[in-house]
Design a protein around this motif. Sequence first.
Motif, mmCIF file in Angstrom:
data_model
loop_
_atom_site.group_PDB
_atom_site.id
_atom_site.type_symbol
_atom_site.label_atom_id
_atom_site.label_comp_id
_atom_site.label_asym_id
_atom_site.label_seq_id
_atom_site.Cartn_x
_atom_site.Cartn_y
_atom_site.Cartn_z
ATOM 1 N N ALA A 192 0.817 -1.218 0.000
ATOM 2 C CA ALA A 192 0.000 0.000 0.000
ATOM 3 C C ALA A 192 0.847 1.264 0.000
ATOM 4 C CB ALA A 192 -0.931 -0.005 1.217
ATOM 5 N N ILE A 193 2.021 1.219 0.619
ATOM 6 C CA ILE A 193 2.826 2.444 0.705
ATOM 7 C C ILE A 193 3.990 2.474 -0.281
ATOM 8 C CG2 ILE A 193 2.227 2.783 3.136
ATOM 9 C CD1 ILE A 193 5.097 1.873 3.855
ATOM 10 N N ALA A 194 4.436 1.310 -0.765
ATOM 11 C CA ALA A 194 5.654 1.249 -1.586
ATOM 12 C C ALA A 194 5.629 2.187 -2.795
ATOM 13 C CB ALA A 194 5.913 -0.188 -2.025
ATOM 14 N N PRO A 195 4.513 2.285 -3.550
ATOM 15 C CA PRO A 195 4.539 3.170 -4.726
ATOM 16 C C PRO A 195 4.714 4.641 -4.393
ATOM 17 C CG PRO A 195 2.723 1.580 -4.864
ATOM 18 C CD PRO A 195 3.258 1.525 -3.461
ATOM 19 N N ARG A 196 4.454 5.025 -3.143
ATOM 20 C CA ARG A 196 4.579 6.419 -2.730
ATOM 21 C C ARG A 196 5.959 6.736 -2.166
ATOM 22 N NH1 ARG A 196 -0.093 7.467 1.486
ATOM 23 N NH2 ARG A 196 0.899 9.535 1.461
ATOM 24 N N CYS A 197 6.806 5.735 -2.004
ATOM 25 C CA CYS A 197 8.068 5.915 -1.286
ATOM 26 C C CYS A 197 9.270 5.987 -2.227
ATOM 27 C CB CYS A 197 8.280 4.754 -0.307
ATOM 28 S SG CYS A 197 7.036 4.652 0.992
ATOM 29 N N ASP A 198 10.233 6.813 -1.847
ATOM 30 C CA ASP A 198 11.533 6.824 -2.521
ATOM 31 C C ASP A 198 12.459 5.779 -1.909
ATOM 32 O OD1 ASP A 198 10.901 9.236 -4.090
ATOM 33 O OD2 ASP A 198 10.932 10.220 -2.132
ATOM 34 N N ARG A 200 11.161 -6.679 2.482
ATOM 35 C CA ARG A 200 12.060 -5.892 1.641
ATOM 36 C C ARG A 200 11.838 -6.227 0.168
ATOM 37 N NH1 ARG A 200 16.317 -6.366 -1.150
ATOM 38 N NH2 ARG A 200 16.600 -8.561 -0.615
ATOM 39 N N GLU A 201 11.723 -7.510 -0.148
ATOM 40 C CA GLU A 201 11.489 -7.930 -1.531
ATOM 41 C C GLU A 201 10.150 -7.411 -2.052
ATOM 42 O OE1 GLU A 201 13.874 -12.185 -0.902
ATOM 43 O OE2 GLU A 201 11.705 -12.162 -1.219
ATOM 44 N N VAL A 202 9.124 -7.514 -1.226
ATOM 45 C CA VAL A 202 7.789 -7.064 -1.622
ATOM 46 C C VAL A 202 7.799 -5.571 -1.928
ATOM 47 C CG1 VAL A 202 5.445 -6.647 -0.734
ATOM 48 C CG2 VAL A 202 6.503 -8.896 -0.466
ATOM 49 N N ALA A 203 8.500 -4.792 -1.115
ATOM 50 C CA ALA A 203 8.555 -3.344 -1.318
ATOM 51 C C ALA A 203 9.116 -2.999 -2.689
ATOM 52 C CB ALA A 203 9.387 -2.695 -0.220
ATOM 53 N N GLU A 204 10.211 -3.633 -3.056
ATOM 54 C CA GLU A 204 10.845 -3.326 -4.338
ATOM 55 C C GLU A 204 9.975 -3.776 -5.510
ATOM 56 O OE1 GLU A 204 14.793 -4.958 -4.045
ATOM 57 O OE2 GLU A 204 15.544 -3.171 -2.990
ATOM 58 N N ARG A 205 9.324 -4.934 -5.355
ATOM 59 C CA ARG A 205 8.442 -5.407 -6.432
ATOM 60 C C ARG A 205 7.195 -4.538 -6.569
ATOM 61 N NH1 ARG A 205 8.452 -11.959 -5.374
ATOM 62 N NH2 ARG A 205 10.679 -12.294 -5.708
ATOM 63 N N ALA A 206 6.799 -3.892 -5.468
ATOM 64 C CA ALA A 206 5.575 -3.083 -5.475
ATOM 65 C C ALA A 206 5.818 -1.652 -5.930
ATOM 66 C CB ALA A 206 4.941 -3.086 -4.091
ATOM 67 N N GLY A 207 7.051 -1.331 -6.338
ATOM 68 C CA GLY A 207 7.300 -0.028 -6.924
ATOM 69 C C GLY A 207 8.186 0.912 -6.155
ATOM 70 N N CYS A 208 8.721 0.472 -5.006
ATOM 71 C CA CYS A 208 9.653 1.324 -4.272
ATOM 72 C C CYS A 208 11.044 1.184 -4.890
ATOM 73 C CB CYS A 208 9.690 0.925 -2.801
ATOM 74 S SG CYS A 208 10.766 1.980 -1.804
ATOM 75 N N PRO A 209 11.704 2.292 -5.249
ATOM 76 C CA PRO A 209 13.014 2.193 -5.908
ATOM 77 C C PRO A 209 14.073 1.471 -5.076
ATOM 78 C CG PRO A 209 12.152 4.426 -6.073
ATOM 79 C CD PRO A 209 11.263 3.689 -5.115
ATOM 80 N N ARG A 210 13.953 1.572 -3.744
ATOM 81 C CA ARG A 210 14.977 0.963 -2.893
ATOM 82 C C ARG A 210 14.379 0.581 -1.552
ATOM 83 N NH1 ARG A 210 20.373 3.784 -0.344
ATOM 84 N NH2 ARG A 210 21.464 1.876 0.250
#
Length: 339
Positions: A221-227, A244-254
Amino acid sequence: MPPAPPSPAAKPRLTVLLAGPRGFCAGVDRAIRIVEEALRRYGAPVYVRHEIVHNRYVVESLERQGAVFVEELEEIPDDGRPVVFSAHGVPKAVPAEAARRRMFYLDATCPLVSKVHREAERHFAAGRHILLIGHAGHPEVIGTMGQLPPGAVTLVEDAAQARALRVPEGTPLAYITQTTLSVDDTAEIVAALRARFPAIAGPAKEDICYATTNRQAAVKAIAPRCDLLLVVGAPNSSNSLRLREVAERAGCPRAVLVQRGAELDPAVAEGCATVGVTAGASAPEALVEEVLARLRTRFALRIEEVAVTEERIAFKLPAALAEPAAAPLAVAAAAPTTP
């Protein structure tokens, strides 16, 4: 000499999205309470086989209270002191050995892991060969495979392995899963297994636990909004690594795994407008607060809570600890408890 931190007026602004739910799950909370209650009732030392949960902060806190952590029962003297099995579960050989030595033991296995153990036993009794989706070497996987005779369970770690798998001919199949896996990865593996073995039996309700599912949903829910997204957790914590893996797959650059605030260089967020923060199921909220405090040394924070659901699940303590008063240890030692 390092430069002085910027004055509050000069600090750059940083939005922090706090994922919810995060941190302790009901199984972790129960396991820690079991050790603490055993220490309260019986005094120190209380032995714990393996890290009670995968978090050094938690382990060191319990050590200060008198818990002694070991990897195997052979390290524990025959002194009648309580022994606790970790939340990850243990092979059947472990409680059998404890009973042989007349140890007073308390099983802190998460009830949702125990559910998977019972599923494995039912499939085995029905004559099925079992495919366990999980990570080799993880204590939960070792414990689950150890519920049954050698050769009864085949470990499947990814979809490629599922597509190439060799299984006993003419034997019906069933699959079970580790409770702390990536929801998306597991779905891919299950789809591969079902494509090859349409008659394979599966769990009536998925084995990945509610806490793992909820924490991954919150990160999505938050990953696409995060740098940048910071996952508070230990490097040997499966559910933290998956976040950590889910965050990157969901659109967080890092996405970065950090154990606690002292290990975080706040400069990692330099140039970021929005940073997400979550915590694995074995990381206490105190460590999240440490990370936020560390970020405040460099940034002026605006914190926003983003919750996808509310968790109200709690698990009971074992009967031996739930009673109003503990039996004398010498008596309890003659009747090990296996909740």
